[in-house]
Design an enzyme around this catalytic site. Structure first.
Site, PDB file in Angstrom:
ATOM      1  N   HIS A 106      26.225  40.775  -0.860  1.00  0.00           N
ATOM      2  CA  HIS A 106      27.189  41.709  -0.265  1.00  0.00           C
ATOM      3  C   HIS A 106      28.391  40.910   0.250  1.00  0.00           C
ATOM      4  O   HIS A 106      28.219  39.962   1.031  1.00  0.00           O
ATOM      5  CB  HIS A 106      26.544  42.483   0.890  1.00  0.00           C
ATOM      6  CG  HIS A 106      27.446  43.536   1.458  1.00  0.00           C
ATOM      7  ND1 HIS A 106      27.619  44.759   0.858  1.00  0.00           N
ATOM      8  CD2 HIS A 106      28.234  43.547   2.571  1.00  0.00           C
ATOM      9  CE1 HIS A 106      28.464  45.483   1.566  1.00  0.00           C
ATOM     10  NE2 HIS A 106      28.858  44.766   2.620  1.00  0.00           N
ATOM     11  N   GLU A 673      73.072   3.816  -2.633  1.00  0.00           N
ATOM     12  CA  GLU A 673      73.687   2.914  -3.610  1.00  0.00           C
ATOM     13  C   GLU A 673      75.167   2.893  -3.262  1.00  0.00           C
ATOM     14  O   GLU A 673      75.886   3.862  -3.495  1.00  0.00           O
ATOM     15  CB  GLU A 673      73.435   3.412  -5.033  1.00  0.00           C
ATOM     16  CG  GLU A 673      73.701   2.342  -6.081  1.00  0.00           C
ATOM     17  CD  GLU A 673      74.953   2.606  -6.881  1.00  0.00           C
ATOM     18  OE1 GLU A 673      75.979   1.978  -6.541  1.00  0.00           O
ATOM     19  OE2 GLU A 673      74.910   3.409  -7.820  1.00  0.00           O
ATOM     20  N   CYS A 707      80.390   1.174 -10.544  1.00  0.00           N
ATOM     21  CA  CYS A 707      79.867   0.597  -9.303  1.00  0.00           C
ATOM     22  C   CYS A 707      79.451  -0.862  -9.464  1.00  0.00           C
ATOM     23  O   CYS A 707      79.508  -1.633  -8.510  1.00  0.00           O
ATOM     24  CB  CYS A 707      78.710   1.432  -8.767  1.00  0.00           C
ATOM     25  SG  CYS A 707      77.545   1.976 -10.010  1.00  0.00           S
TER      26      CYS A 707
END
EC number: 1.5.1.6
Length: 902
Positions: A106, A673, A707
């Site tokens: 149940h 960076e 860069c």
């Protein structure tokens, strides 16, 4: 033991299989009759094993057990009846017949919620604890003595399905097997149920599931989730019956924008929003419903309630038609009573049940390898025609997640028409900025205005972060497998490749990138980056670690690598798409969601990228793009408490400010960076032709807007003059011109302010006494063109020897022949450490110099040779953290340690 299994469903089937594995003899299975020609799974499984199967529609007549049924049962000689899930009323003559009696499963903690709808009532009452009971059957209704109980926490947004699937089904099977084991061992208890706290509620039916609006939001939420799927909580609105599914409590207190939905009897009208339907309780608190079933049985997203049939009908390819026919055969097998499956055939109206949904989904997934299909999709597209349309959209990667209205700016340029989105991209939609703010984006080739681009405000950042957070915590992105995530990223890379000429053209228009270089580098490396990190998605893994054991017990320690959550990525203007890709690909591969801020002067390829994420099927909210100023958008991302990571490429000055903001706000993870002044040392024993060629590239590549550009060349004295002569000769051959011309070597600088700074930079060099060999001026033509420039006789104290130009300016200094350590000292006498290089034929010298140079990358007899698999990032004030390579993944992951004791 000899066992009779009485029941039905997949649950009954699993209990049956596990009991047989335990060595018990199942002497008979009693289940329900076939429905519409389909047998129950329990009966099917037993028939495969040759176990007698009985299918009775009833066991009694006029209150008395049917003698024939009782006789057939008694002939089996069962010692125990096991009722895992039984919807029939079994006579006491059967229940009490075996030596050990009967046990029943149940799905509630008895004595609470006796009756047939126990799971529903557990949720309707808002119980904090749920679970199941296994009890000894008696002549009462769920009143027998308890044998075993197990409980679990009920989560605030649990539905009948989630509670059942998470706990009641898997643990219930184990519980039934454990109960039988206890009986076999003679250890099974019989504990009388207490009367205190006992409740009984009737079965939930459609007519009883109507929503009462005169109650708090939490009670309404509990009612909806307690009736989820069957029978379905409903109300009347817009002159039809609407059934609500998938409810969650909205605790934000903020009412999202949307369209009002009047509901008779409700305290306030509902609001149809992008997220779903907002409903209100009589306490003015809110809940959100995500799915609505219309009166005709069609299930729709609540957010689409006022949209109607928005999707156009797809034309299927030949291959897709073959797939459709194969799927039609699957439907035909599942629906044997249907003579012919047509586009209008409704799966559920043709007799299919929930167990058939599972079968359909699994068979179609097996048919279409790699397909993401969920049970919910069948409910959302219940007719065959709709199901095929949904299926094909998913297979194309063009399902609902990819549908979006885009206001393009179109330009005929470069022998093609480019179509460029120009609005913010938030939550999978292109939208105007708050207050309709815009800014001009300029073509650096001639200074003309390309278009007006939406300019994000602080409120737009908050919306984008909220969309990313919801996608991370609640969306499909966090639920799909890592391999499926990789598949979506591969698809995105393929789309970028299909659009590479358009993307390169936009880079030339918006950033002044030379088209041929943009094809190879700006766009080409972006595609490679997404493919590289797509391959990493299912290879991110932790480790097991031996630790000292807590004797006499033992320990197991392991680590898990997890995504950090919402990430902010702030990218520069020199490589608009490539810098986006370097960071975003690793971020997404790790499982995060992202808000991207492109440079204000170069936003267009980032917005085109956003469009391609939709076409690739990346779920809404995973990627958001906000053109805008750094002082507003970048600052708010750095300050936002829900952003857990910032990835930034830009100047050292701004990087320091971002790092400070990240620390003060919520100590968010950050990778930087930053600026560079990369030294390139050219020794007399080098290959001079190659040194000249690579020296030119080290400075003038991408107009010097690079860069890792060689900010200062140190040339050994004995070859200095010849090196300078050859360089100047090559510079004079360079064609400066329109970046879209295929023979152009050198395009315009990115924007006017940068051009002005370059002229000031060169003037500074001349004033300090450096020799300007060539260049140093703006090219006399429209646009932002600057002459390739060469300075010699540059001394260490000079401004141009120490500061980055970020342009096409070669800075050359001499060093004495053989003075190796002195030139290394000069090369390292900078606060920057992004990249460096050395040219020599002497391997010992090359190795020594590469050891001593203080930079994140050292190039030997080459320059600018980056690769998606090689980590990229600097030392000192050039920042920390890595882009590219496996190391980049760690920037977007957190490591969790888990220790077990056993």
């Amino acid at each position: 033991m000899k066992i009779a299994v009485i029941g039905q469903s997949l649950f009954g089937q699993e209990v049956y299989c596990h009991l047989r594995k335990e060595g018990h003899e199942v002497v008979g299975v009693f289940t329900v009759p076939d429905k519409d020609g389909k047998a129950d799974p329990l009966g099917l499984e037993a028939e495969k094993d040759g176990v007698p199967v009985f299918k009775y529609s009833r066991w009694r007549a006029k209150g008395q057990a049917l003698p024939d049924v009782v006789a057939k049962y008694q002939a089996l000689g069962a010692e125990l009846n096991v009722l895992p899930f039984c919807s029939q009323f079994i006579p006491m003559e059967i229940i009490s017949a075996p030596r050990h009696g009967s046990i029943i499963y149940h799905p509630s903690l008895l004595p609470r919620h006796r009756g047939a709808s126990a799971i529903n009532w557990t949720l309707i009452h808002g119980d904090k604890k749920g679970g199941f009971s296994i009890f000894w059957a008696d002549d009462g209704l769920d009143t027998g003595d308890l044998l075993l109980q197990k409980e679990c926490e009920v989560l605030p947004d649990d539905t009948v399905s989630t509670l059942y699937n998470r706990f009641l089904f898997p643990e219930g099977i184990k519980g039934m097997v454990q109960a039988v084991r206890l009986i076999a061992e003679g250890k099974a208890p019989r504990l009388p149920q207490p009367e205190e706290g006992a409740t009984y509620e009737g079965i939930q039916k459609k007519e009883t599931a109507k929503i009462n609006w005169d109650q708090p939001a939490e009670a309404i939420h509990n009612w909806i989730r307690g009736n989820d799927k069957v029978p379905g909580a409903w109300t009347e609105a817009c002159e039809q019956k609407l059934t609500f599914f998938n409810s969650t409590l909205n605790t934000s207190g903020l009412v999202p924008e949307g369209d009002a939905l009047p509901i008779p009897g409700a305290h306030r009208p509902g609001v149809v929003t992008k997220a779903g339907l907002i409903l209100f309780g009589n306490d003015d608190k809110m809940l959100l419903v995500k799915n609505i079933q219309l009166e005709d049985g069609k299930m729709i997203l609540a957010s689409n309630f006022f949209k109607g049939a928005a999707s156009s009908v797809l034309e299927l390819t030949e291959a897709e038609l073959v797939t459709a026919e194969a799927v039609r055969s699957v439907w035909q097998r599942i629906l044997p009573k249907v003579l012919e499956v047509e586009d209008s055939t409704d799966f559920f109206k043709s007799g299919a049940a929930s167990v058939d949904v599972v079968r359909l989904v699994e068979e179609v997934k097996e048919l279409c390898d790699g397909l993401e299909l969920e049970n919910e999709d069948v409910y959302m597209a219940s007719t065959f025609g709709d199901f095929i349309q949904l299926l094909v959209r998913k297979l194309r990667g063009d399902d609902e997640e990819g549908e979006c209205s885009i206001d393009y700016v179109e330009m005929a340029v470069n022998k093609r028409t480019v179509r460029m989105p120009h609005q913010l991209f938030i939550g999978g939609e292109f939208v105007d900025a708050e207050g309709a703010k815009t800014s001009e984006t300029i073509n650096p080739t001639d200074g003309s205005v390309i278009c007006q681009v939406s300019l994000a405000q602080v409120t737009d950042v908050d919306k984008a972060v909220a969309a990313a957070k919801d996608a991370f915590e609640n969306g499909r992105w966090g639920k799909i497998s890592a391999r499926d995530r990789g598949r979506l990223m591969y698809r995105l890379a393929d789309l970028m490749e299909q659009h590479q000429e358009e993307l390169a053209t936009i880079e030339a228009l918006d950033a002044g990138a030379v088209y041929t270089l943009a094809l190879k580098t700006h766009v080409g490396m972006s595609i490679q980056t997404f493919r590289y990190f797509a391959g990493w998605c299912d290879k991110i893994q932790g480790s097991t670690i031996p630790i000292n054991q807590a004797r006499p017990n033992r320990n197991l320690t392991l680590t898990r690598k997890e995504p950090v959550g919402v990430c902010g990525i702030i990218i520069p203007w020199n490589y608009p798409l490539m810098m986006l890709s370097w960071k975003t690909a690793a971020c997404l591969a790790a499982g995060n969601t992202v808000v991207i801020k492109p440079a204000q002067v170069t936003p267009l390829t980032a917005l085109k990228f956003a469009e391609l994420t939709l076409k690739a099927g990346i779920p809404k909210g995973v990627v958001n793009v906000l053109p805008g100023s750094g002082s507003l958008v970048g600052q708010r991302l750095s300050d936002h408490p829900d952003v857990r990571k910032i990835g930034f490429t830009g100047s050292t000055e701004v990087g320091k400010h971002i790092m400070k903001s990240c620390a003060i706000s919520n100590v968010k993870k950050v990778s930087l960076e930053l600026g560079g002044k990369s030294p390139l040392i050219i020794f007399a024993d080098c290959d001079l032709n190659k040194a000249v060629q690579m020296g030119m590239s080290s400075v003038f590549f991408n107009k010097g807007e690079n860069c890792i550009a060689a900010g200062r060349l140190f040339v050994e004295d004995s070859i200095h003059d010849e090196f300078v002569r050859r360089v100047v000769e090559e510079v004079r051959k360079m064609k400066v011109g329109n970046p879209l011309d295929r023979d152009t070597d050198h395009g315009p600088q990115n924007h006017h302010a940068h051009l002005v700074k370059l002229m000031e930079y060169c003037q500074h060099g001349v004033k300090e006494g450096a020799t300007l060999v060539c260049g140093g001026n703006q090219v006399p033509r429209p646009g932002f063109f600057f002459e390739p420039t060469v300075f010699t006789d540059v001394e260490d104290h000079m401004f141009i020897a120490k500061e980055e130009s970020f342009g096409p300016v070669m800075i050359i200094s001499r060093f004495a022949d053989g003075d190796l350590d002195a030139v290394l000292s000069r090369a390292n006498a900078t606060e920057f450490g992004l990249a460096s290089g050395v040219f020599t034929r002497d391997i010992n010298k090359a190795l020594y110099v590469s050891d001593k140079l203080q930079a994140g990358t050292v190039f030997v007899n080459t320059y600018n040779k980056t690769d998606v698999a090689a980590p990229f990032g600097g030392f000192k004030q050039s920042g920390f953290g890595k882009d590219l390579g496996e190391a980049a993944l760690n920037e977007y992951l957190r490591v969790k340690t888990v220790t077990f004791e056993y």
